[in-house]
Design a protein around this motif. Sequence first.
Motif, PDB file in Angstrom:
ATOM      1  N   PHE A  80      38.493  43.025  44.373  1.00 43.94           N
ATOM      2  CA  PHE A  80      39.198  43.979  45.242  1.00 43.94           C
ATOM      3  C   PHE A  80      39.570  43.253  46.535  1.00 43.94           C
ATOM      4  O   PHE A  80      38.692  42.722  47.204  1.00 43.94           O
ATOM      5  CB  PHE A  80      38.191  45.092  45.508  1.00 43.94           C
ATOM      6  N   SER A 105      43.392  43.607  42.235  1.00 44.83           N
ATOM      7  CA  SER A 105      42.896  44.913  42.654  1.00 44.83           C
ATOM      8  C   SER A 105      43.253  45.082  44.128  1.00 44.83           C
ATOM      9  O   SER A 105      42.767  44.345  44.977  1.00 44.83           O
ATOM     10  CB  SER A 105      41.386  44.950  42.439  1.00 44.83           C
ATOM     11  N   SER A 155      45.235  46.707  39.587  1.00 47.84           N
ATOM     12  CA  SER A 155      44.604  47.978  39.886  1.00 47.84           C
ATOM     13  C   SER A 155      44.897  48.327  41.344  1.00 47.84           C
ATOM     14  O   SER A 155      44.907  47.438  42.198  1.00 47.84           O
ATOM     15  CB  SER A 155      43.111  47.814  39.615  1.00 47.84           C
ATOM     16  N   THR A 157      43.673  50.821  44.405  1.00 48.62           N
ATOM     17  CA  THR A 157      42.639  51.745  44.823  1.00 48.62           C
ATOM     18  C   THR A 157      43.173  52.674  45.897  1.00 48.62           C
ATOM     19  O   THR A 157      43.171  52.325  47.073  1.00 48.62           O
ATOM     20  CB  THR A 157      41.420  50.957  45.331  1.00 48.62           C
ATOM     21  N   GLN A 188      43.863  54.505  41.029  1.00 48.81           N
ATOM     22  CA  GLN A 188      42.614  55.278  41.157  1.00 48.81           C
ATOM     23  C   GLN A 188      42.873  56.793  41.041  1.00 48.81           C
ATOM     24  O   GLN A 188      42.287  57.459  40.211  1.00 48.81           O
ATOM     25  CB  GLN A 188      41.893  54.942  42.452  1.00 48.81           C
ATOM     26  N   SER A 230      41.465  56.370  37.517  1.00 48.55           N
ATOM     27  CA  SER A 230      40.206  55.642  37.454  1.00 48.55           C
ATOM     28  C   SER A 230      39.162  56.581  38.064  1.00 48.55           C
ATOM     29  O   SER A 230      39.035  56.697  39.280  1.00 48.55           O
ATOM     30  CB  SER A 230      40.323  54.350  38.263  1.00 48.55           C
ATOM     31  N   SER A 232      36.090  57.951  39.506  1.00 44.72           N
ATOM     32  CA  SER A 232      35.234  57.048  40.278  1.00 44.72           C
ATOM     33  C   SER A 232      33.907  57.657  40.693  1.00 44.72           C
ATOM     34  O   SER A 232      33.870  58.643  41.433  1.00 44.72           O
ATOM     35  CB  SER A 232      35.981  56.603  41.534  1.00 44.72           C
TER      36      SER A 232
END
Length: 566
Positions: A80, A105, A155, A157, A188, A230, A232
């Motif tokens: 990330f 990420s 990805s 977030t 996400q 995603s 979480s």
Amino acid sequence: MDAHAIEEGRRRWQARYDAANKRDADFTTLSGDRVAPVYGPRSGDTVEGFERIGWPGEYPFTRGLYPTGYRGRTWTIRQFAGFGNAQQTNERYKMILDSGGGGLSVAFDMPTLMGRDSDDPRSLGEVGHCGVAIDSAADMEVLFSGIPLGDVTTSMTISGPAVPVFCMYLVAAERQGVDPGVLNGTLQTDIFKEYIAQKEWLFQPEPHLRLIGDLMEHCSRGIPAYKPLSVSGYHIREAGSTAAQELAYTLADGFGYVELGLSRGLDVDTFAPGLSFFFDAHVDFFEEIAKFRAARRIWARWMRDEYGATSEKAQWLRFHTQTAGVSLTAQQPYNNVVRTAVEALAAVLGGTNSLHTNALDETLALPSEQAAEIALRTQQVLMEETGVTNVADPLGGSWYVEALTDRIEADAEKIFEQIKERGRRTVPEGNHPIGPITSGILRGIEDGWFTSEIAEAAFTYQRALEKDEKKVVGVNCHTSSVTGDLEILRVSHEVEHEQVRELGRRRKERDEAAVSAALATMMEAARGDANMIEPMLDAVRAEATLGEICDALREEWGVYTEPPVF
Ligand SMILES: CC(C)(COP(=O)(O)OP(=O)(O)OC[C@H]1O[C@@H](n2cnc3c(N)ncnc32)[C@H](O)[C@@H]1OP(=O)(O)O)[C@@H](O)C(=O)NCCC(=O)NCCSC(=O)CCC(=O)O
């Protein structure tokens, strides 16, 4: 399960293993001994409850999704990262990919996470600080410049403004000449956990769920490999929950999104593979491994039995893991490397599909380049040196780990019942607008139940720590140290000034009439039932900014305010 049925299962597994692709790698111990790809009961043994354990690659997937475990493919190393402006982060991504990172990420800064432009007065002092500043499609283009979006899984977030940010990503792909239909990655999007734990929401829950429904529909129709959600648990755990609460709240949120997809008339076998998960790997090694194994088993059972999923992929729980930020200490920060390694090992033994390892300086600042490298190398040491990729679910069959897996599963089932019960209190059975679990989640958010349950667990742990019943090295034991201060990364405020200047320049250059018209069309869709993704994409193509899109929606849908709980 009797010995005969166990042998049948072993033969089924062997046939699938033989037919599957394996990596061209050495699967022997350090001393050169060959090891089997999986271990099970001794031939002829009867094992009570073995159907709950099973073999890797078959229902209930307790032992993993693939018959080959990590012999087919190792987990994705997905660090990330993001800071400053798009250009600076682009350079960090190239460094990550060059040093063996398997996917990207994106970490966004706080204004972006809250759907605000960099020149919004509320963004002052935050631009580019905890992640990268993204104001419009032009920034997204720079973020991925020289990185082929059709080849690298990415990805992102972000949850409150996930959908407009996703539109910017699609437009950046278009501008690279990549067909959006081939994109693979994860967004996400999980707004439930924002209301429950992370607290970075924008709108009221109901219109927000409609927007997520639009996204699920868009992806399941046209971007089949992309994971638009995603779900979480990471933030729930980091807020202080127990392992069982993390698991149960997260899976319940996942059931909520399944109910949302079903309520939109989508086919569960088509959209469910787009639901992915994200968990914390905390420092209690065995409890975490058990949590991951229980997660796969519970999800497979609920998907099959409650929601009618028939394909294996729709029953699979695939997850990313991040080592526990909350377990890191500012005191004696080098110890964090050890904690992270142990947590990462738990994630791997639990069968994670993708992993981020925290950097040792993350309690103090964003990771420096050196700290980011050690974090990456931690995964590479596990992957290349330790032999953990040789055998699938190596702890399967351990009395301790199986008992813990069963216990966490039972605790989670009790929590699902509590959530359903809250739903029943709000909406009579059979009348749930989306589904029974969703009604329970919305009620639990509204009346502060999740927040107070997590706060209670956090308080219990903190009290134990203060009474020295729980220990943290460098904090309440072994406190003397010879290590000095770390050099930490500081993001200059000049980044903010540059980003604001650049945004101003882009606003002057764009076609204002086109932006206003596209935003008006998007808002018409917001007021009706049409899917909002295409009109939002048009607004993004016209260089409407994130703040402009989110403000228009905030005006229409209202901003969510958390109810006070005492
Ligand atoms: C599904 C995951 C979990 C992982 O996806 P990946 O593409 O990396 O891996 P994957 O899907 O498992 O594997 C890629 C392909 O290889 C296949 N594959 C994998 N293993 C295999 C095996 N052994 N045999 C055969 N095939 C195999 C898979 O089926 C898939 O193909 P097919 O596709 O054909 O099936 C995804 O959603 C993801 O990348 N999530 C990351 C989320 C993230 O980064 N979050 C950061 C949050 S950070 C945050 O919130 C901040 C917290 C803080 O505050 O610090």
